[in-house]
Scaffold this active site. Sequence first.
Site, PDB file in Angstrom:
ATOM      1  N   SER A   5       1.022  -0.139   0.656  1.00 35.48           N
ATOM      2  CA  SER A   5       0.112  -0.421   0.116  1.00 35.48           C
ATOM      3  C   SER A   5       0.032  -1.783  -1.156  1.00 35.48           C
ATOM      4  O   SER A   5       0.709  -2.017  -0.958  1.00 35.48           O
ATOM      5  CB  SER A   5      -0.854   0.714  -0.621  1.00 35.48           C
ATOM      6  OG  SER A   5      -2.299   0.082  -0.526  1.00 35.48           O
ATOM      7  N   HIS A  16      -5.408   3.307   6.991  1.00 33.75           N
ATOM      8  CA  HIS A  16      -4.243   2.958   5.706  1.00 33.75           C
ATOM      9  C   HIS A  16      -3.370   4.077   4.905  1.00 33.75           C
ATOM     10  O   HIS A  16      -3.763   4.812   4.441  1.00 33.75           O
ATOM     11  CB  HIS A  16      -5.184   2.501   4.474  1.00 33.75           C
ATOM     12  CG  HIS A  16      -4.310   1.484   4.030  1.00 33.75           C
ATOM     13  ND1 HIS A  16      -4.169   0.067   4.230  1.00 33.75           N
ATOM     14  CD2 HIS A  16      -3.934   2.784   2.330  1.00 33.75           C
ATOM     15  CE1 HIS A  16      -2.883   0.301   3.020  1.00 33.75           C
ATOM     16  NE2 HIS A  16      -3.306   1.571   1.359  1.00 33.75           N
TER      17      HIS A  16
END
Length: 378
Positions: A217, A359
């Site tokens: 990320s 994610h």
Amino acid sequence: MKDSLTEYLIAASGERKVPDTLYTQKGEKVTAAEQWEQVRRPEVLALFREHVYGVNPVERPDSLSFNIVETKEGMMGGKATRKQVDISFEGPGGKGTIRLLLFVPSKQKKPVPAFLLINKRGLDHMDPEREKRSGYWPAESIVERGYAAAVFWTNDVDPDEHDEFKNGVHGIFDDKERPSNAWGTIGAWAWGASRVMDYLEADSDIDADRVAVAGHSRTGKTALWAGAVDERFAFVISNDSGNTGAAISRGKIGETINQINTKFPHWFNENYKTYNDKEFDLPIDQHMLLSLIAPRSVYVASATEDEWADPKSEFLSLVYATPVYQLYGFNGLGTNQFPQPESPIIGDKMGHHIRIGKHNLTQYDWEQFINFWDQIDK
């Protein structure tokens, strides 16, 4: 789902008009690796510094020092030696220390290659006693495969908060008047990864020519920038890095430059904000960031449910970075076909997979990173 990235590009945005990495600012086409290294690469690097990630006021400080706080053998059931190292520095605004946690395989012939994770999730994911374990940093699995497992916490470099750049290394090294191209937090974290690399070069147990830097990320963005500016990293891994990471900005689905600058105004330099809702005005795009890693290895990973990052735009960066790798005689991915989930591509200096799920950085992702390096690092 379109069969090719070219079709996806057209369907997604009419025409993305992605900048051609191989044309210099004078309009000359780059046709050889030497020309790339001497002319075009410095241009692209300068453009990213000026418009996105910022210019550092310092690289390796003269004050940098290493203190091995502890060396403990017999960890991980006798499979690893634990080292805890303080990497310290000082500047006009004070002193700082990056705490490095390192597990070195005990049974492998030294020196060994290493995976360095830039950790944003906190100390729970880097427990030195290994009482708490996480797929985010599966140190045991890394060691079992013959690699050293290294990790540092981003807060030791710069806390992830907007306080007008008074904390962390900004407070230590910045001038009172910050120019519009001054480094942000992502740039600071990448600087921290390079200071860890300074230590790894000095550790005789580590093969400094075979160090991978990885992030997820926001630290996936960081790993890419660290790998772009610091050519000592042999392998660069971006996991779910999305906007201003691996994903092409032009025509991107999900998070936009405006949204990321609004929510995280401290991540990039001030110049980047002038491109809010103006992605097509940028003189660069993220495939050019990946190109800066050539001819070293790069791996981009995505997740099926991570539309905010836009997996296809992440994959597209690899496709458009391939011509620079070809200057060095490498084929790159060898395909522009977007893969099925959990069907990793091990290309020529490039790797990719898209994991089923959300994610996250997981054990599955790490297994693919290690499999890739096992095959290419021969």
